[in-house]
Write a protein that holds these residues in place. Structure first.
Motif, short mmCIF file in Angstrom:
data_model
loop_
_atom_site.label_atom_id
_atom_site.label_comp_id
_atom_site.label_asym_id
_atom_site.label_seq_id
_atom_site.Cartn_x
_atom_site.Cartn_y
_atom_site.Cartn_z
N GLN A 100 53.46 39.56 19.76
CA GLN A 100 52.51 40.59 20.14
C GLN A 100 53.04 41.43 21.30
O GLN A 100 53.98 41.03 22.01
N ASN A 101 52.43 42.59 21.49
CA ASN A 101 52.77 43.47 22.61
C ASN A 101 52.05 42.96 23.85
O ASN A 101 50.96 43.42 24.19
N THR A 102 52.65 41.99 24.55
CA THR A 102 52.01 41.36 25.69
C THR A 102 51.87 42.31 26.87
O THR A 102 50.95 42.17 27.68
N GLN A 103 52.79 43.28 26.99
CA GLN A 103 52.67 44.24 28.09
C GLN A 103 51.40 45.07 27.95
O GLN A 103 50.72 45.38 28.94
N LEU A 104 51.06 45.44 26.71
CA LEU A 104 49.84 46.21 26.47
C LEU A 104 48.61 45.38 26.81
O LEU A 104 47.65 45.88 27.40
N CYS A 105 48.64 44.09 26.47
CA CYS A 105 47.52 43.19 26.79
C CYS A 105 47.32 43.12 28.31
O CYS A 105 46.18 43.20 28.79
N SER A 106 48.41 42.98 29.06
CA SER A 106 48.31 42.92 30.52
C SER A 106 47.71 44.20 31.08
O SER A 106 46.88 44.17 32.01
N THR A 107 48.10 45.34 30.53
CA THR A 107 47.58 46.62 31.00
C THR A 107 46.08 46.72 30.75
O THR A 107 45.31 47.14 31.63
N ILE A 108 45.62 46.31 29.58
CA ILE A 108 44.20 46.37 29.25
C ILE A 108 43.40 45.47 30.19
O ILE A 108 42.33 45.85 30.70
N VAL A 109 43.90 44.27 30.44
CA VAL A 109 43.21 43.32 31.31
C VAL A 109 43.07 43.87 32.73
O VAL A 109 42.01 43.80 33.35
N GLN A 110 44.15 44.43 33.25
CA GLN A 110 44.13 44.96 34.61
C GLN A 110 43.19 46.16 34.76
O GLN A 110 42.59 46.36 35.81
N LEU A 111 43.07 46.96 33.70
CA LEU A 111 42.21 48.13 33.77
C LEU A 111 40.73 47.80 33.56
O LEU A 111 39.86 48.59 33.96
N SER A 112 40.44 46.66 32.96
CA SER A 112 39.08 46.41 32.48
C SER A 112 38.26 45.46 33.34
O SER A 112 37.02 45.44 33.22
N PHE A 113 38.89 44.65 34.20
CA PHE A 113 38.14 43.59 34.85
C PHE A 113 38.36 43.58 36.36
O PHE A 113 39.33 44.12 36.87
N THR A 114 37.42 42.92 37.05
CA THR A 114 37.46 42.85 38.51
C THR A 114 38.45 41.78 38.97
O THR A 114 38.92 40.97 38.16
N SER A 115 38.69 41.74 40.28
CA SER A 115 39.63 40.76 40.83
C SER A 115 39.14 39.34 40.58
O SER A 115 39.95 38.44 40.28
N GLU A 116 37.83 39.11 40.71
CA GLU A 116 37.29 37.77 40.49
C GLU A 116 37.47 37.34 39.03
O GLU A 116 37.76 36.17 38.74
N GLN A 117 37.31 38.26 38.10
CA GLN A 117 37.50 37.94 36.69
C GLN A 117 38.97 37.74 36.36
O GLN A 117 39.33 36.86 35.56
N LEU A 118 39.83 38.53 36.98
CA LEU A 118 41.27 38.40 36.73
C LEU A 118 41.79 37.03 37.13
O LEU A 118 42.75 36.54 36.54
N GLU A 119 41.14 36.41 38.11
CA GLU A 119 41.58 35.09 38.56
C GLU A 119 41.57 34.08 37.42
O GLU A 119 42.38 33.16 37.39
#
Length: 374
Positions: free
Chosen positions: A280-299
């Motif tokens: 899979q395109n893991t770089q795209l997944c990382s970008t979506i996660v960083q744009l969509s969620f707060t710092s607490e959720q990213l943890e």
């Protein structure tokens, strides 16, 4: 008075240090686990490596294009059965597998979402490199990667809407269409140039392909290592995500291979579809996660793309090693059979000559003229 102020400052500093072990500039903090922002050195290193990796990736995709024949590529577009099978694997099998794994392991809703985002992503360009090394159908591989990236603009929001409804509002997930578009452009342009070179200068294209395949193998290793180097700090992550990150790519490779075989594709194309499904395109997944969620959720979720990336590369290398061993065994077996047949042919020729008074048939040799022995 000055001594009293110094004492107060020391006591305040000590109490602050005892209250939390995380530095003041930590972006995510949970007890002894903290995530630090990138320092100047790390940011500079990230920019330099991103630039180098982008250039290397463009060169690798250019070399992969040198192995694509325009007629065969266009044939896949006109008769898209292989592309259709890959589409079912990419946007049918992978999201469904992500959904089932999230239910089976009962992960937190926010963790289930990141697993589903990974399952809905299009194929990555690393699959084209591995497909070359396992003698896959490069025309099909590149056409599948291109089409899945193009289809992702519509299929990703649809799949996320269907599968994330029970955990979160799908409107909270930001899809970076700009990143998807850039991925598509970065894939299509160098591959197109490579196809043109292969059409005009086939002999030079073969040399470029060999060099590019080696660079591509090095690039895969570099990407895996860089992901760990650039990340600073420590994190707490559920063991369930490690297990899912291990099972998920293996399931993608396996299910993609069997579906392609059931669909009647050749072994060469089965290997290709398998790689396109699991990688899979893991770089795209990382970008979506960083744009969509707060710092607490990213943890709770931001390390999953890295985990998936590590294991998808690991299983792909095991796949490659197994295929190379199989191929070497097949070549050795074929050579042994040919040598045995040659010995049997020479024995039968000798016995035939003795029985027929020394005549040797023209069918068994072209260099000796059949002459009777007087």
């Amino acid at each position: 008075m000055q001594t009293y102020l110094l004492s107060q400052q020391f006591n305040a500093r000590s109490s602050a240090e005892n209250s939390t072990s995380c530095p003041a500039n930590a972006t995510i903090c949970n007890g002894t686990s903290c995530v630090l922002p990138e320092d100047d050195f790390n940011e500079t290193l990230s920019v330099v490596l991103s630039t180098v990796l982008t250039i290397m990736l463009a060169l690798v995709m250019f070399s992969m294009g040198c192995n694509v024949e325009l007629e065969k590529f266009w044939g896949h577009i006109k008769r898209p059965w292989g592309i259709f099978v890959g589409f079912l694997c990419q946007f049918g099998i992978m999201p469904l597998t992500a959904f089932l794994l999230s239910l089976i392991f009962s992960v937190l809703p926010i963790q289930a979402v990141v697993v589903l985002i990974m399952g809905c992503c299009p194929g990555g360009t690393a699959s084209n490199i591995i497909a070359y090394w396992v003698d896959g159908d490069m025309d099909l591989s590149i056409s599948m990667t291109t089409c899945s990236t193009l289809f992702a603009m519509g299929m990703m929001p649809l799949c996320l809407f269907i599968y994330t409804k029970m955990w979160t509002d799908s409107n909270a997930i930001v899809l970076p269409y700009k990143s998807i578009g850039l991925s598509l452009v970065a894939l299509v342009i160098p591959v197109s140039f490579g196809m043109y070179v292969n059409h005009r200068w086939p002999s030079k294209a073969k040399i470029i392909l060999k060099v590019g395949s080696i660079v591509g193998a090095v690039l895969i290793v570099i990407v895996a290592v860089v992901g760990g180097i650039l990340y600073r700090g420590s994190w707490i992550i559920s063991p369930k995500l490690w297990i899912i990150g291990t099972i998920f790519p293996a399931a993608g490779y396996t299910l993609g291979f069997f579906l392609a075989r059931i669909a009647g594709l050749s072994w060469q194309r089965c290997r290709t579809v398998s790689l396109e499904t699991g990688m899979q395109n893991t770089q795209l997944c990382s970008t979506i996660v960083q744009l969509s969620f707060t710092s607490e959720q990213l943890e709770l979720m931001f390390t999953f793309p890295l985990i998936y990336s590590i294991f998808q590369i690991l299983f792909a290398l095991l796949f490659l090693a197994g295929y190379r061993v199989y191929r070497r065994h097949q070549v050795k077996t074929k050579m042994d059979v040919e040598k045995t047949e040659e010995k049997e042919d020479s024995k039968s020729t000798s016995s035939h000559a003795k029985i027929n008074g020394g005549f040797v048939s023209n069918e068994t040799t072209e260099t000796i003229t059949a002459v009777p022995i007087s």
